[in-house]
Design a protein around this motif. Structure first.
Motif, mmCIF file in Angstrom:
data_model
loop_
_atom_site.group_PDB
_atom_site.id
_atom_site.type_symbol
_atom_site.label_atom_id
_atom_site.label_comp_id
_atom_site.label_asym_id
_atom_site.label_seq_id
_atom_site.Cartn_x
_atom_site.Cartn_y
_atom_site.Cartn_z
ATOM 1 N N ALA A 102 0.852 -1.192 0.000
ATOM 2 C CA ALA A 102 0.000 0.000 0.000
ATOM 3 C C ALA A 102 0.886 1.240 0.000
ATOM 4 C CB ALA A 102 -0.930 -0.010 1.205
ATOM 5 N N PRO A 103 1.260 1.753 -1.190
ATOM 6 C CA PRO A 103 2.053 2.998 -1.244
ATOM 7 C C PRO A 103 1.255 4.164 -0.673
ATOM 8 C CG PRO A 103 2.040 1.850 -3.370
ATOM 9 C CD PRO A 103 0.984 1.204 -2.527
ATOM 10 N N LEU A 104 1.922 5.048 0.057
ATOM 11 C CA LEU A 104 1.272 6.201 0.650
ATOM 12 C C LEU A 104 1.350 7.372 -0.319
ATOM 13 C CD1 LEU A 104 -0.131 7.285 3.192
ATOM 14 C CD2 LEU A 104 2.113 7.952 4.051
ATOM 15 N N ASN A 105 0.211 7.871 -0.742
ATOM 16 C CA ASN A 105 0.160 8.948 -1.728
ATOM 17 C C ASN A 105 0.953 10.164 -1.256
ATOM 18 O OD1 ASN A 105 -1.481 7.517 -3.487
ATOM 19 N ND2 ASN A 105 -3.385 8.309 -2.617
ATOM 20 N N GLY A 106 1.846 10.625 -2.137
ATOM 21 C CA GLY A 106 2.610 11.835 -1.865
ATOM 22 C C GLY A 106 3.842 11.645 -1.009
ATOM 23 N N ALA A 107 4.066 10.418 -0.501
ATOM 24 C CA ALA A 107 5.185 10.197 0.416
ATOM 25 C C ALA A 107 6.421 9.740 -0.348
ATOM 26 C CB ALA A 107 4.810 9.189 1.489
ATOM 27 N N PHE A 108 6.913 10.609 -1.230
ATOM 28 C CA PHE A 108 8.132 10.304 -1.976
ATOM 29 C C PHE A 108 9.333 10.768 -1.147
ATOM 30 C CE2 PHE A 108 4.912 10.651 -5.301
ATOM 31 C CZ PHE A 108 5.131 9.478 -6.000
ATOM 32 N N GLY A 109 10.293 9.885 -0.980
ATOM 33 C CA GLY A 109 11.472 10.265 -0.212
ATOM 34 C C GLY A 109 12.065 9.079 0.504
ATOM 35 N N ASP A 110 12.948 9.386 1.452
ATOM 36 C CA ASP A 110 13.712 8.322 2.117
ATOM 37 C C ASP A 110 14.178 8.832 3.478
ATOM 38 O OD1 ASP A 110 15.362 6.020 2.615
ATOM 39 O OD2 ASP A 110 15.603 5.770 0.471
ATOM 40 N N MET A 111 15.147 8.151 4.063
ATOM 41 C CA MET A 111 15.724 8.457 5.378
ATOM 42 C C MET A 111 14.635 8.533 6.445
ATOM 43 S SD MET A 111 18.665 8.478 4.087
ATOM 44 C CE MET A 111 19.924 9.022 5.209
ATOM 45 N N PHE A 170 10.446 11.828 7.508
ATOM 46 C CA PHE A 170 11.324 11.421 6.411
ATOM 47 C C PHE A 170 11.800 12.632 5.633
ATOM 48 C CE2 PHE A 170 7.131 11.781 4.656
ATOM 49 C CZ PHE A 170 7.240 12.023 3.293
ATOM 50 N N ALA A 171 12.858 12.416 4.840
ATOM 51 C CA ALA A 171 13.326 13.444 3.917
ATOM 52 C C ALA A 171 12.476 13.343 2.657
ATOM 53 C CB ALA A 171 14.798 13.226 3.602
ATOM 54 N N LEU A 172 11.611 14.326 2.437
ATOM 55 C CA LEU A 172 10.698 14.314 1.298
ATOM 56 C C LEU A 172 11.462 14.759 0.055
ATOM 57 C CD1 LEU A 172 7.015 15.500 1.390
ATOM 58 C CD2 LEU A 172 8.398 15.741 -0.656
ATOM 59 N N ARG A 173 11.479 13.881 -0.959
ATOM 60 C CA ARG A 173 12.255 14.143 -2.178
ATOM 61 C C ARG A 173 11.396 13.844 -3.386
ATOM 62 N NH1 ARG A 173 17.600 10.946 0.138
ATOM 63 N NH2 ARG A 173 18.189 12.530 1.667
ATOM 64 N N ASP A 174 10.471 14.747 -3.646
ATOM 65 C CA ASP A 174 9.617 14.651 -4.834
ATOM 66 C C ASP A 174 10.197 15.631 -5.853
ATOM 67 O OD1 ASP A 174 7.639 14.189 -6.631
ATOM 68 O OD2 ASP A 174 6.001 15.041 -5.442
ATOM 69 N N PHE A 175 11.256 15.176 -6.534
ATOM 70 C CA PHE A 175 12.057 16.062 -7.380
ATOM 71 C C PHE A 175 11.178 16.918 -8.288
ATOM 72 C CE2 PHE A 175 14.734 12.310 -6.552
ATOM 73 C CZ PHE A 175 15.789 12.919 -5.901
ATOM 74 N N PRO A 176 11.439 18.241 -8.362
ATOM 75 C CA PRO A 176 12.571 18.966 -7.735
ATOM 76 C C PRO A 176 12.279 19.489 -6.330
ATOM 77 C CG PRO A 176 11.399 20.453 -9.184
ATOM 78 C CD PRO A 176 10.690 19.116 -9.281
ATOM 79 N N VAL A 177 11.126 19.114 -5.753
ATOM 80 C CA VAL A 177 10.775 19.613 -4.421
ATOM 81 C C VAL A 177 11.500 18.804 -3.348
ATOM 82 C CG1 VAL A 177 8.890 19.984 -2.790
ATOM 83 C CG2 VAL A 177 8.523 20.376 -5.241
ATOM 84 N N MET A 178 12.211 19.507 -2.463
ATOM 85 C CA MET A 178 12.924 18.885 -1.350
ATOM 86 C C MET A 178 12.391 19.491 -0.053
ATOM 87 S SD MET A 178 15.051 16.868 -2.908
ATOM 88 C CE MET A 178 16.181 16.671 -4.297
ATOM 89 N N SER A 179 11.950 18.628 0.874
ATOM 90 C CA SER A 179 11.318 19.113 2.090
ATOM 91 C C SER A 179 11.560 18.122 3.225
ATOM 92 C CB SER A 179 9.799 19.288 1.877
ATOM 93 O OG SER A 179 9.514 20.011 0.706
ATOM 94 N N VAL A 180 10.974 18.428 4.380
ATOM 95 C CA VAL A 180 10.911 17.483 5.491
ATOM 96 C C VAL A 180 9.461 17.061 5.623
ATOM 97 C CG1 VAL A 180 11.367 17.109 7.938
ATOM 98 C CG2 VAL A 180 12.815 18.680 6.629
ATOM 99 N N GLY A 181 9.218 15.752 5.653
ATOM 100 C CA GLY A 181 7.853 15.248 5.699
ATOM 101 C C GLY A 181 7.522 14.578 7.021
ATOM 102 N N GLN A 182 6.228 14.627 7.366
ATOM 103 C CA GLN A 182 5.703 13.978 8.572
ATOM 104 C C GLN A 182 4.444 13.218 8.192
ATOM 105 O OE1 GLN A 182 4.777 16.674 11.786
ATOM 106 N NE2 GLN A 182 3.515 15.179 12.873
ATOM 107 N N ILE A 183 4.364 11.959 8.606
ATOM 108 C CA ILE A 183 3.236 11.096 8.263
ATOM 109 C C ILE A 183 2.399 10.822 9.506
ATOM 110 C CG2 ILE A 183 2.564 8.775 7.509
ATOM 111 C CD1 ILE A 183 5.174 8.726 5.867
ATOM 112 N N ASP A 184 1.074 10.926 9.344
ATOM 113 C CA ASP A 184 0.138 10.425 10.342
ATOM 114 C C ASP A 184 -0.457 9.144 9.763
ATOM 115 O OD1 ASP A 184 -2.199 9.805 11.833
ATOM 116 O OD2 ASP A 184 -2.405 11.886 12.471
ATOM 117 N N TRP A 185 -0.049 7.986 10.274
ATOM 118 C CA TRP A 185 -0.463 6.717 9.683
ATOM 119 C C TRP A 185 -1.939 6.412 9.918
ATOM 120 C CZ3 TRP A 185 1.875 4.167 6.025
ATOM 121 C CH2 TRP A 185 3.259 4.287 5.857
ATOM 122 N N GLU A 186 -2.562 7.057 10.895
ATOM 123 C CA GLU A 186 -3.979 6.802 11.131
ATOM 124 C C GLU A 186 -4.864 7.521 10.125
ATOM 125 O OE1 GLU A 186 -5.326 7.271 15.116
ATOM 126 O OE2 GLU A 186 -3.826 5.912 15.953
#
Length: 472
Positions: free
Chosen positions: A347-356, A373-389
């Motif tokens: 189940a891929p999480l929509n918009g959660a491109f990145g790593d670390m 995680f480190a959000l890396r939706d090239f060329p956008v680089m950001s810091v991401g936070q996921i709420d799994w619920e």
């Protein structure tokens, strides 16, 4: 004539140049206020930076360990970086030239160092603290101990009667028992299917070691532990002795092989109890967290449709395209009550491109809600936070910056999950410098609470940890 320094291949088909300097900054420039929970302690990190000339097609994984520290003292912050002074590093320092060749290929070395033990032990992957000791980890070696105050290299750690030559660069600390869970592939020191599972108690004493075989001699960089199970992924990047003898790369990607996922009871015997599942068309490097619910084992990983280790070619001599390397955080569920062919759900999480990926480590090995995680939706680089619920992703934008690994620090030992702070190094490449941001762990989209500024850039670090003031 001295060899030139070439840019080395990094992730995402990028190239980087070695920086080659150790640094001290007393009293860093700070914008904003340091939170009380971070007033005293140290944030340790390590990455790869080649001190002596690089080969023309060298890769970031072959760099000497560059260990760094942001030390927090009563709201003040100072910075220090030092090379991990391994036997390899010291041999080149004495010779004043490059002696070592390709990544994990001893057949490409200078004859004078052809028999050096732990040839690949550069300490460049994970700054790790356990039982009062600080280590520089690398997955094919036994880690070096460092002085937590000075960062001077001490010695290779003492691991008792451990037989394995390799300790994973992604250990898991059990938040309940304090145990250090580890494993090693190619555990006998060669590219074979030999592997070892090993556990150290909260005092660092070896209490368990079990040997087994993997389905093929593939890459395994990270894994998952739950309260009930172990999850061991093996990726179809294969090591081969004949290729090494011919001067080739350590790993070669085989797109025709599925990734292999071994699952066994946590208290089981990997040689007898491991159940292997196939997932074709998927490559992963890191794990956010894993947990068990009855017969179901859930593991959250950034994974790509092709080879995300882009500096290794496939068996046809091709490098992947950028879309093939892009990772998306995906929830993988193994239903152990079902036959192998029906057991796996992705189940891929929509918009959660990145790593670390990182979590609030107090919730490791169990059901959790918050991930970073480190959000890396090239060329956008950001810091991401996921709420799994809810599936919501919150984003801290980085104008002109690239996020490294985010690390979570709780506000208090008993604060709710995610109630704390994110430490994240941000490369300001155009300005040739680096910032350390302190973000609100409850909502990273808010403005930074504080920014610690370095007046220069530093090598990309892979993984690190926070050590509170009473232990740093």
């Amino acid at each position: 004539m001295p060899e030139p320094f070439h840019p080395y291949h990094s992730f995402g088909l990028m190239k980087r140049n070695p920086m080659r300097f150790e640094a001290d900054v007393f009293e860093c420039e700070v914008e904003g206020e340091i939170p009380e929970a971070l007033r005293n302690g140290a944030y340790y990190r390590t990455g790869g930076d080649r001190a002596f000339p690089t080969l023309e097609d060298d890769i970031i994984l072959n760099g000497d360990g560059m260990f760094s520290m942001f030390r927090f003292e009563d709201g003040h912050v100072s910075y220090r970086s030092r090379y991990v002074k391994t036997e390899r590093f010291k041999a080149e320092l004495a010779a004043r030239r490059r002696l070592y060749g390709k990544y994990r290929n001893r057949y490409t070395d200078d004859e004078s160092v052809s028999n050096l033990p732990q040839r690949d032990n550069t300490g460049n992957t994970y700054a790790f603290a356990h039982h009062g000791e600080l280590y520089a980890l690398r997955e094919d070696s036994r880690p070096y101990r460092l002085d937590p105050e000075t960062l001077e290299t001490l010695e290779v750690g003492d691991f008792g009667h451990l037989r394995s030559t390799a300790l994973t660069a992604h250990p898991k600390i059990d938040p309940v028992t304090g145990e250090w869970w580890s494993y090693g592939v190619f555990a006998g020191g060669e590219p074979t299917t030999d592997a070892s599972l090993h556990v150290f108690d909260k005092h660092g004493l070896l209490v368990r070691e079990q040997w087994f075989h993997t389905p093929y001699p593939g890459l395994s960089h990270d894994w998952g532990i739950t309260r009930d199970h172990i999850v061991l992924p093996i990726m179809p990047l294969l090591a081969d002795e004949d290729r090494l003898r011919a001067g080739g790369d350590y790993y070669e990607y085989d797109p025709d092989l599925p990734s292999k996922w071994g699952i066994m009871p946590r208290n089981g015997d990997p040689a007898k109890d491991m159940r292997w599942f196939d997932i074709p068309g998927l490559v992963m490097g890191h794990v956010m967290n894993a947990y068990s619910e009855g017969d179901k084992v859930i593991i959250d990983v950034p994974c790509s449709p092709g080879n995300c280790f882009s500096f290794f070619k496939d068996k046809h001599g091709n490098q992947p395209t950028l879309p093939q390397t892009m990772t998306q955080i995906t929830r993988i569920t193994f239903d152990l009550s079902k036959p192998d062919a029906e057991a796996v759900t992705l189940a891929p999480l929509n918009g959660a491109f990145g790593d670390m990926p990182k979590i609030d480590d107090r919730y490791a090995m169990q059901r959790y809600r918050v991930g970073y995680f480190a959000l890396r939706d090239f060329p956008v680089m950001s810091v991401g936070q996921i709420d799994w619920e809810t599936g919501e992703i919150r984003v801290h934008p980085l104008e002109g910056g690239v996020s490294q690994e985010p690390v979570f620090v709780p506000r208090t030992p008993d604060s709710p999950e995610g109630d704390g702070y994110i430490l994240v190094a941000v490369d300001r490449m155009a300005e040739k410098r680096m910032d350390l941001l302190i973000l609100d762990g409850n909502d990273v989209s808010r403005p930074a609470l504080a920014t610690i500024k370095l007046p220069f850039g530093q090598p990309m670090c892979f993984h690190g940890c926070w050590v509170p003031g009473d232990a740093a």
